[in-house]
Design an enzyme around this catalytic site. Structure first.
Site, PDB file in Angstrom:
ATOM      1  N   LYS A 261       0.862  -1.191   0.000  1.00 11.37           N
ATOM      2  CA  LYS A 261       0.000   0.000   0.000  1.00 11.37           C
ATOM      3  C   LYS A 261       0.888   1.227   0.000  1.00 11.37           C
ATOM      4  O   LYS A 261       2.030   1.181   0.465  1.00 11.37           O
ATOM      5  CB  LYS A 261      -0.874   0.028   1.260  1.00 11.37           C
ATOM      6  CG  LYS A 261      -2.078   0.943   1.148  1.00 11.37           C
ATOM      7  CD  LYS A 261      -3.238   0.252   0.477  1.00 11.37           C
ATOM      8  CE  LYS A 261      -4.406   1.156   0.225  1.00 11.37           C
ATOM      9  NZ  LYS A 261      -5.601   0.410  -0.216  1.00 11.37           N
TER      10      LYS A 261
ATOM     11  N   ASP B  15      -7.128   4.380  -4.557  1.00 13.77           N
ATOM     12  CA  ASP B  15      -7.730   4.267  -3.219  1.00 13.77           C
ATOM     13  C   ASP B  15      -8.346   5.642  -2.957  1.00 13.77           C
ATOM     14  O   ASP B  15      -8.565   6.409  -3.912  1.00 13.77           O
ATOM     15  CB  ASP B  15      -6.683   3.882  -2.159  1.00 13.77           C
ATOM     16  CG  ASP B  15      -7.321   3.429  -0.839  1.00 13.77           C
ATOM     17  OD1 ASP B  15      -7.788   2.294  -0.760  1.00 13.77           O
ATOM     18  OD2 ASP B  15      -7.380   4.233   0.124  1.00 13.77           O
TER      19      ASP B  15
HETATM   20  P1  NDP Z   1     -12.982   7.890  -2.801  1.00 15.83           P
HETATM   21  O1  NDP Z   1     -11.918   8.877  -2.611  1.00 15.83           O
HETATM   22  O2  NDP Z   1     -13.529   7.659  -4.169  1.00 15.83           O
HETATM   23  O3  NDP Z   1     -14.219   8.192  -1.844  1.00 15.83           O
HETATM   24  C1  NDP Z   1     -14.040   8.254  -0.462  1.00 15.83           C
HETATM   25  C2  NDP Z   1     -15.355   8.657   0.171  1.00 15.83           C
HETATM   26  O4  NDP Z   1     -15.242   8.549   1.580  1.00 15.83           O
HETATM   27  C3  NDP Z   1     -15.739  10.086  -0.103  1.00 15.83           C
HETATM   28  O5  NDP Z   1     -17.132  10.205  -0.093  1.00 15.83           O
HETATM   29  C4  NDP Z   1     -15.094  10.822   1.055  1.00 15.83           C
HETATM   30  O6  NDP Z   1     -15.709  12.079   1.343  1.00 15.83           O
HETATM   31  C5  NDP Z   1     -15.341   9.853   2.182  1.00 15.83           C
HETATM   32  N1  NDP Z   1     -14.277   9.996   3.181  1.00 15.83           N
HETATM   33  C6  NDP Z   1     -12.956   9.833   2.998  1.00 15.83           C
HETATM   34  N2  NDP Z   1     -12.271  10.073   4.116  1.00 15.83           N
HETATM   35  C7  NDP Z   1     -13.194  10.412   5.027  1.00 15.83           C
HETATM   36  C8  NDP Z   1     -13.125  10.775   6.382  1.00 15.83           C
HETATM   37  N3  NDP Z   1     -11.944  10.827   7.031  1.00 15.83           N
HETATM   38  N4  NDP Z   1     -14.289  11.029   7.022  1.00 15.83           N
HETATM   39  C9  NDP Z   1     -15.486  10.972   6.372  1.00 15.83           C
HETATM   40  N5  NDP Z   1     -15.613  10.642   5.082  1.00 15.83           N
HETATM   41  C10 NDP Z   1     -14.488  10.362   4.432  1.00 15.83           C
HETATM   42  O7  NDP Z   1     -12.401   6.516  -2.215  1.00 15.83           O
HETATM   43  P2  NDP Z   1     -12.890   5.024  -2.471  1.00 15.83           P
HETATM   44  O8  NDP Z   1     -14.366   4.986  -2.656  1.00 15.83           O
HETATM   45  O9  NDP Z   1     -12.017   4.430  -3.486  1.00 15.83           O
HETATM   46  O10 NDP Z   1     -12.505   4.337  -1.080  1.00 15.83           O
HETATM   47  C11 NDP Z   1     -13.419   4.247   0.014  1.00 15.83           C
HETATM   48  C12 NDP Z   1     -12.953   3.151   0.960  1.00 15.83           C
HETATM   49  O11 NDP Z   1     -12.920   1.903   0.260  1.00 15.83           O
HETATM   50  C13 NDP Z   1     -11.546   3.314   1.548  1.00 15.83           C
HETATM   51  O12 NDP Z   1     -11.524   2.739   2.828  1.00 15.83           O
HETATM   52  C14 NDP Z   1     -10.690   2.468   0.610  1.00 15.83           C
HETATM   53  O13 NDP Z   1      -9.492   2.063   1.223  1.00 15.83           O
HETATM   54  C15 NDP Z   1     -11.634   1.308   0.363  1.00 15.83           C
HETATM   55  N6  NDP Z   1     -11.393   0.508  -0.824  1.00 15.83           N
HETATM   56  C16 NDP Z   1     -11.312   1.060  -2.066  1.00 15.83           C
HETATM   57  C17 NDP Z   1     -11.116   0.269  -3.176  1.00 15.83           C
HETATM   58  C18 NDP Z   1     -11.086   0.804  -4.551  1.00 15.83           C
HETATM   59  O14 NDP Z   1     -10.997   0.008  -5.494  1.00 15.83           O
HETATM   60  N7  NDP Z   1     -11.200   2.102  -4.759  1.00 15.83           N
HETATM   61  C19 NDP Z   1     -10.939  -1.185  -3.042  1.00 15.83           C
HETATM   62  C20 NDP Z   1     -11.117  -1.679  -1.707  1.00 15.83           C
HETATM   63  C21 NDP Z   1     -11.317  -0.850  -0.653  1.00 15.83           C
HETATM   64  P3  NDP Z   1     -14.974  13.417   0.836  1.00 15.83           P
HETATM   65  O15 NDP Z   1     -15.072  13.387  -0.652  1.00 15.83           O
HETATM   66  O16 NDP Z   1     -15.733  14.525   1.470  1.00 15.83           O
HETATM   67  O17 NDP Z   1     -13.555  13.329   1.328  1.00 15.83           O
HETATM   68  O1  2IT Z   2      -7.926  -1.423  -0.733  1.00 14.73           O
HETATM   69  C1  2IT Z   2      -7.879  -1.920  -1.877  1.00 14.73           C
HETATM   70  O2  2IT Z   2      -8.003  -3.136  -2.059  1.00 14.73           O
HETATM   71  C2  2IT Z   2      -7.693  -1.016  -3.015  1.00 14.73           C
HETATM   72  N1  2IT Z   2      -7.625   0.185  -2.820  1.00 14.73           N
HETATM   73  C3  2IT Z   2      -7.546  -1.585  -4.397  1.00 14.73           C
HETATM   74  C4  2IT Z   2      -6.136  -2.077  -4.630  1.00 14.73           C
HETATM   75  C5  2IT Z   2      -5.832  -2.500  -6.033  1.00 14.73           C
HETATM   76  O3  2IT Z   2      -4.655  -2.832  -6.250  1.00 14.73           O
HETATM   77  O4  2IT Z   2      -6.708  -2.524  -6.899  1.00 14.73           O
END
Ligand code: NDP
Ligand code: 2IT
Length: 444
Positions: free
Chosen positions: A126, A166
């Protein structure tokens, strides 16, 4: 003291001021206790747990870049290459002001077991930076991404370490990073995933984490005598994971009534309008107040609060430690039957234990959100064979992987007499493959 307790104590002592890392390690080691104790002497002699909790390599570097006023800015950046026993390091890059080494280590540690659960050959890693893309111009984001990759390129490659998106890292950032990698290295290779479709990305990768979350949730409900159809779902977050979780939940016949961002949340009793949400978040990069302004049925609230809404299924999809004990109590009091984590470690240990103790089906993030990284691995396969698969092909593989993950964690939990404890099942199933590979490869 037992081996598990000794190693946990060592982690706390050697990694001060990294509470999220401690939390992630604690949850995993507690689940593994039964497995470790059955084979304690061999694991202890090989220092297997010490090696598992210690990253193979940790990179810390500065990222200088010039903002639109001509001012030089400096950010801290990280890449933690945690474990390569079963494949090249694989995991996202988080861009958020809260990022520090402890956050990246918790995410990298989780990634080891998640990637193992997918059944695909990917190790755990990561990275990220405390750079905040919010409010920055495209040029500023490009300047940051180029400077970041100017250093990171030395340590990554299609067969060594393959970063992805992420929080804060989406298609735009991956594009700028890929361009800079290619310019420096002069190699057109699948060094990043989540790429655009015109330069080696995979169909369905954008949707994969949210869709995968729903495929696993649907299977978990089905195997426990429930049907997702007709259920009311609350979702937190409004980013990549939340948007496509909402879309797939609706396609499967459920009604999603909330989303949130870091400033507030929306309750929309008629069901979230995904097209409008995408316009507000993906195109305009605006706040949820804009969603509420355009949608008469939506109520906007400042702060946090989605878990107070009555629901059958709750899907935390924003960030770590966003579902606390009081939230778990509210969910149980309102009759919630299932929680599945779209985000990484969104539920605190106390909240998780409360949900499980009260009969709520609980799918941990390392299983429930593994569809993103699994589809990243499918993107790597397509890049290696220089072909691209159809949306349907990728989506059906994704669905198969998520159904398999559910059954792996379910069976592991049963095998170790913890039926229905999917936290333990996921940790054990993920661990066994990595431990086997580490043991086979000797002391490295
Ligand atoms: P994005 O940046 O696309 O969206 C994040 C969302 O969460 C936004 O709505 C953001 O609000 C909100 N957010 C972020 N930080 C905070 C905080 N500290 N407090 C409140 N709200 C918060 O990220 P993703 O959707 O990609 O990721 C979301 C989660 O999923 C994370 O935990 C990530 O690690 C996990 N994840 C993502 C994957 C992927 O493929 N993208 C895969 C597996 C897990 P705002 O815009 O206002 O900051
Ligand atoms: O938390 C996660 O699994 C991700 N942000 C996706 C990682 C990836 O390599 O697609």
């Amino acid at each position: 003291m037992s081996y598990v307790d000794e190693v946990f104590q060592m982690v706390v002592e050697k990694n001060p001021a990294q509470p999220e890392f401690h939390q992630a390690v604690k949850e995993v080691l507690e689940s593994l206790r039964v497995v470790i104790e059955a084979n304690e002497d061999a694991y202890r002699k090989d220092a297997l747990l010490e090696r598992l909790v210690t990253p193979e390599r940790q990179l810390l570097f500065r990222v200088p870049w010039v903002d639109d006023k001509g001012q030089v800015q400096v950010n801290n950046a990280f890449r933690v290459q945690f474990n390569s026993a079963i494949g090249p390091y694989k995991g996202g890059l988080r861009l958020h002001p809260s990022v520090n080494l402890g956050i990246i280590k918790f995410l990298g540690f989780e990634q080891i077991f998640k990637n193992s659960l997918t059944g695909l050959p990917i190790g755990g890693g990561k990275g990220g930076s405390d750079f905040d893309p919010k409010g920055k111009s495209d040029r500023e984001v490009m300047a940051f991404c180029q400077s970041f990759m100017t250093e990171l390129n030395k340590y990554i490659g299609a067969d060594t370490d393959v970063p992805a998106g992420d929080i804060g890292t989406g298609a735009r950032e991956i594009g700028y990073m890929y361009g800079q990698y290619k310019r420096i290295k002069g190699v057109y290779e699948g060094v990043l995933t989540g790429k655009g479709l015109s330069y080696g990305g995979s169909l369905a990768r954008t949707e994969a984490t949210g869709y995968g979350l729903l495929y696993l949730t649907e299977e978990m409900l089905k195997c426990n005598g429930h049907d997702l159809k007709g259920k009311t779902v609350v979702i937190s977050g409004s980013g990549n994971v939340a948007i496509y979780a909402t879309q797939k939940a609706q396609q499967l016949g459920a009604k999603v009534v909330t989303v949130s961002d870091s400033t507030g949340w929306v309750y929309d009793p008629e069901g979230i309008d995904v097209a409008l949400l995408k316009e507000v978040k993906e195109v305009k990069r605006a706040r949820l107040t804009e969603y509420a302004a355009a949608r008469p049925s939506a109520q906007y609230h400042e702060g946090r609060g989605v878990w107070s809404i009555k629901c059958d299924v709750a899907l935390p999809c924003a960030t770590q430690n966003e579902l606390l004990l009081d939230d778990a109590k509210a969910l149980v009091a309102n009759g919630c039957i299932a929680v599945a984590e779209g985000a990484n470690m969104p539920t605190t240990i106390e909240a998780t234990e409360y949900l499980q103790a009260n009969g709520v089906l609980f799918a941990p993030g390392k299983a429930a959100n593994a569809g993103g990284v699994a589809t990243s691995a499918l993107e790597m396969s397509q890049n290696s064979e220089r072909l691209s698969w159809t949306f349907e092909e990728v989506d059906s593989k994704l669905k198969g992987i998520m159904v398999n993950i559910f059954h792996s964690m379910d069976e592991a939990a049963k095998k170790y007499n913890m039926e229905g404890n999917y936290v333990a099942g996921a940790n054990i199933a993920g661990f066994l493959k990595v431990a086997d590979a580490m043991t086979a490869q000797g002391i490295v």
